[in-house]
Every structure is written in structure tokens, then in C-alpha cells.
Motif scaffolding. Structure first.
Motif, PDB file in Angstrom:
ATOM      1  N   THR A 173      -8.457  64.413  40.081  1.00 16.15           N
ATOM      2  CA  THR A 173      -8.033  65.790  40.353  1.00 16.15           C
ATOM      3  C   THR A 173      -8.069  66.069  41.851  1.00 16.15           C
ATOM      4  O   THR A 173      -7.118  66.595  42.430  1.00 16.15           O
ATOM      5  CB  THR A 173      -8.973  66.781  39.637  1.00 16.15           C
ATOM      6  OG1 THR A 173      -9.191  66.361  38.293  1.00 16.15           O
ATOM      7  CG2 THR A 173      -8.410  68.193  39.656  1.00 16.15           C
ATOM      8  N   GLY A 199      -7.691  61.804  35.003  1.00 13.67           N
ATOM      9  CA  GLY A 199      -7.942  63.050  35.719  1.00 13.67           C
ATOM     10  C   GLY A 199      -7.925  64.278  34.831  1.00 13.67           C
ATOM     11  O   GLY A 199      -7.418  64.267  33.706  1.00 13.67           O
ATOM     12  N   CYS A 200      -8.507  65.357  35.353  1.00 11.37           N
ATOM     13  CA  CYS A 200      -8.453  66.683  34.727  1.00 11.37           C
ATOM     14  C   CYS A 200      -7.526  67.522  35.603  1.00 11.37           C
ATOM     15  O   CYS A 200      -7.942  68.014  36.647  1.00 11.37           O
ATOM     16  CB  CYS A 200      -9.848  67.298  34.660  1.00 11.37           C
ATOM     17  SG  CYS A 200      -9.896  68.917  33.858  1.00 11.37           S
ATOM     18  N   TYR A 201      -6.285  67.666  35.189  1.00  5.76           N
ATOM     19  CA  TYR A 201      -5.273  68.257  36.056  1.00  5.76           C
ATOM     20  C   TYR A 201      -4.948  69.715  35.738  1.00  5.76           C
ATOM     21  O   TYR A 201      -4.199  70.346  36.463  1.00  5.76           O
ATOM     22  CB  TYR A 201      -3.992  67.420  35.993  1.00  5.76           C
ATOM     23  CG  TYR A 201      -4.213  65.980  36.353  1.00  5.76           C
ATOM     24  CD1 TYR A 201      -4.654  65.626  37.625  1.00  5.76           C
ATOM     25  CD2 TYR A 201      -4.018  64.963  35.419  1.00  5.76           C
ATOM     26  CE1 TYR A 201      -4.887  64.292  37.963  1.00  5.76           C
ATOM     27  CE2 TYR A 201      -4.235  63.635  35.751  1.00  5.76           C
ATOM     28  CZ  TYR A 201      -4.673  63.304  37.013  1.00  5.76           C
ATOM     29  OH  TYR A 201      -4.902  61.996  37.340  1.00  5.76           O
ATOM     30  N   ASP A 202      -5.503  70.219  34.658  1.00  4.23           N
ATOM     31  CA  ASP A 202      -5.307  71.625  34.294  1.00  4.23           C
ATOM     32  C   ASP A 202      -6.646  72.160  33.788  1.00  4.23           C
ATOM     33  O   ASP A 202      -7.045  71.898  32.650  1.00  4.23           O
ATOM     34  CB  ASP A 202      -4.236  71.770  33.219  1.00  4.23           C
ATOM     35  CG  ASP A 202      -3.862  73.223  32.939  1.00  4.23           C
ATOM     36  OD1 ASP A 202      -4.626  74.120  33.363  1.00  4.23           O
ATOM     37  OD2 ASP A 202      -2.834  73.459  32.289  1.00  4.23           O
ATOM     38  N   SER A 244      -5.894  73.354  39.759  1.00  2.31           N
ATOM     39  CA  SER A 244      -5.209  72.691  38.648  1.00  2.31           C
ATOM     40  C   SER A 244      -3.875  72.141  39.145  1.00  2.31           C
ATOM     41  O   SER A 244      -2.840  72.812  39.052  1.00  2.31           O
ATOM     42  CB  SER A 244      -4.976  73.672  37.498  1.00  2.31           C
ATOM     43  OG  SER A 244      -6.195  74.113  36.942  1.00  2.31           O
ATOM     44  N   ASP A 269      -3.992  65.485  29.824  1.00  2.00           N
ATOM     45  CA  ASP A 269      -3.855  65.715  31.262  1.00  2.00           C
ATOM     46  C   ASP A 269      -3.042  64.605  31.918  1.00  2.00           C
ATOM     47  O   ASP A 269      -2.159  64.863  32.742  1.00  2.00           O
ATOM     48  CB  ASP A 269      -5.233  65.809  31.920  1.00  2.00           C
ATOM     49  CG  ASP A 269      -5.968  67.084  31.540  1.00  2.00           C
ATOM     50  OD1 ASP A 269      -6.131  67.954  32.405  1.00  2.00           O
ATOM     51  OD2 ASP A 269      -6.366  67.204  30.367  1.00  2.00           O
TER      52      ASP A 269
END
Length: 318
Positions: A173, A199-202, A244, A269
Motif C-alpha cells: 500500500t 497489498g491493502c489498496y482500499d 486507499s 485488493d
């Protein structure tokens, strides 16, 4: 031309290798034995991990590694640097995972040592400020500072201006946030490749994260919410593209390799971001591994070996 093609069979239970099942079962057993993982104060958890007393073992220390500090917006930022055997053919700016709350460069020692040795790259891993003590925007500010330092100092320090960036989980991220900040704030695109793992994209939570539930396979819905709340404790908003990056314009990003397992709460994600990356006109490759847990490359097993070989190959060719 880049393209993302997935066979539905990769998501079937039949595709999961026996050793992957064994690794997942062992992780679930280990984490299920801890009733409330977050009841212990975070400083104690961090210290325990660095002392090799955490749930997951600490890799042996690399003789390639040395610790330094670079200038940052709130004071010195620690970095851990790994040098290849010969002249560096490029530099990999690494950003570790841990939900913006845990983690360190030292805890990724084996992987980073391998990249330096196999790919002939210098590796600079950033020990950015951790939440909740230093919430957003401290972590991306530190990563932005590290990227700008590398742009300024890369030629003199490492003999090259060939740069790649990447990380795992929250580090992926922050890697994308760093690329976007360099493009938008500094009008530069110095990185020619990105390695983005799970990844944690939101941070509003994608469906896979929201619907995962309580199963403690490295990461569950409660953990993700805990980390997001730590990170955004003061002024961050989950709908801000700086937080995000799936919500940002992705024009002008470097070619990227996206890696995720099918048994990862953050599966969506990667599926969403890889396609958005491609739709924005960027080079994108995506590997989805049957049964892989969150950041499965940190565990033993055939799929970890396959993924690490693929990542090394991608970095060796950028």
C-alpha cells in the motif's frame, strides 16, 4: 502488451497443494491459541518479534546488512541496507508490511538478503513510523522521504539510478502511495518497476476483507479493521486516495508484478488493483497462488518457493 488472464481452477480446493494445506493449518492452530492477539501492548509485541519470541520465527541476521538513518520530515528515518556481492545493477526500495502497526526491515532479512545476492541489487528497506503512536500521514511521509533520498543519493551511494520499489501487505500500500506522491507532488517517476505483494489498496475494505470473518489465517477481518483504525487514528480518511490508492488515478505508474494467494483476506485488493493498473495503461503481471495465505512468501512451502523465484526473476530483469 500486458494482459491478466486467470483460470478459474486456481481458486478451487483441488488446486491447493498438500504442503500448502499443512502450512495454513499450522498457522491457524498457532494463532487460535492466542485468545486476543491485541490484548498485549503493541510495544511488547514488537519487542518480542524482534527478539525472535513471536509466533513466527525471526530470520538469521544477514552479513550483508547495515543500519543507517536518512533525513525525514519528523527527524531521522532508519533504513536497513543490503549490498550485493559486486557492483549494484540497481536499487530496490523495500517497504515492509505489518498493518502500518507492526513489522520491521529486520523481520524480512532472508527475503531481502536473497534479493541482494540473487538479483545483484542493493536493497534499502525503510523502518517507517508505526501507528497508532505515529498514525497517518507519518508512514507515507517517511517512505516519500526515503524515495526522494534515493533519487538524490542513488548515483553517488550505489553507482546507479535504476530503481525499483515494492513491499508486502501494508508495505505494498505504502509503495503505491509513494509512487503517486512522487508523480503528483514532485513531478517525477524515478522507479521503473514495482513488486506488490498482497497489498491493502482500499481501506474501506474490499468484499474479501469485509466478508472473511474470524478465521486467523495470518490476517482476518478483525485484524484488518484494527490496523486501519490504528493507521487512521487522527486525520486519515479511508476514502482519500493517499490512503486507499485503488481510488487514485494510476496513470504513469511503472510496470508491476502483483502477487497474492487465494486464501488471503486481501485477495480482492490485488485482483482489483492489478486490473486498475492495467486499465490505466501500465504494464501489469499478476500471479495468484492456490491456497496461499496472507503474504505466504514469508512461510515455507512450494508456492512460496515459486513466488520468490518469480519475484527474483522480475527484479533481475527490470
Amino acid at each position: 502488451m500486458s494482459k491478466l488472464v486467470l483460470d478459474a481452477a486456481v481458486f478451487s480446493e483441488a488446486a491447493v497443494a498438500p504442503d500448502t494445506r499443512m502450512v495454513n493449518d499450522a498457522i491457524i492452530r498457532a494463532l487460535s491459541a492466542i485468545p486476543d492477539r491485541w490484548a498485549t501492548p503493541l510495544p511488547e509485541i514488537r519487542a518480542s518479534r524482534l527478539a525472535g519470541k513471536g509466533v513466527f520465527p525471526l530470520p538469521p541476521e544477514s552479513p550483508r546488512a547495515r543500519d543507517e538513518t536518512i533525513p525525514g520530515p519528523r527527524g531521522p528515518v532508519p533504513v536497513r541496507i543490503y549490498m550485493p556481492d559486486g557492483a549494484a545493477r540497481g536499487v530496490y526500495l523495500h517497504i515492509h508490511g505489518g498493518g502500518w502497526t507492526l513489522g520491521s526491515a529486520r523481520e524480512n532479512e532472508s527475503m531481502l538478503d536473497r534479493i541482494a545476492a540473487v538479483c545483484g541489487l542493493a536493497v534499502v528497506s525503510v523502518d517507517y513510523a508505526l501507528a497508532p503512536e505515529q498514525p497517518y500521514p507519518a508512514a507515507p511521509d517517511d517512505c516519500e522521504a526515503a524515495a526522494l533520498w534515493l533519487v538524490r543519493e542513488g548515483r553517488d551511494r550505489f553507482g546507479t539510478e535504476r530503481f525499483a520499489i515494492g513491499g508486502e501487505s501494508g508495505g505494498a500500500t505504502l509503495s503505491v502511495a509513494t509512487l503517486l506522491r512522487l508523480r503528483d507532488r514532485h513531478l517525477m517517476s524515478p522507479f521503473s518497476a514495482a513488486v506488490l505483494t498482497a497489498g491493502c489498496y482500499d481501506l474501506r475494505l474490499t468484499p474479501s476483507a469485509r466478508n472473511w470473518g474470524d478465521l486467523p489465517l495470518v490476517l482476518n477481518t478483525h485484524d484488518i479493521t484494527f490496523f486501519v483504525n490504528n493507521y487512521l487514528r487522527l486525520q486519515g480518511r479511508a476514502d482519500d486516495p493517499d490512503v486507499s490508492p485503488l481510488l487514485a488515478s494510476l496513470k504513469g505508474m511503472p510496470k508491476a508484478l502483483f502477487t497474492v494467494g487465494t486464501r488471503d483476506a486481501l485477495l480482492d485488493d490485488t485482483l482489483f488493483m492489478a486490473n486498475a493498473w492495467l486499465a490505466a495503461g501500465n504494464g501489469a503481471e499478476m500471479d495468484v497462488y492456490p491456497g496461499g495465505c496472507h503474504v505466504f512468501i514469508g512461510f515455507v512451502g512450494t508456492i512460496a518457493d515459486q513466488a520468490l523465484k518469480r519475484i527474483n526473476g522480475f527484479l533481475a530483469d527490470f
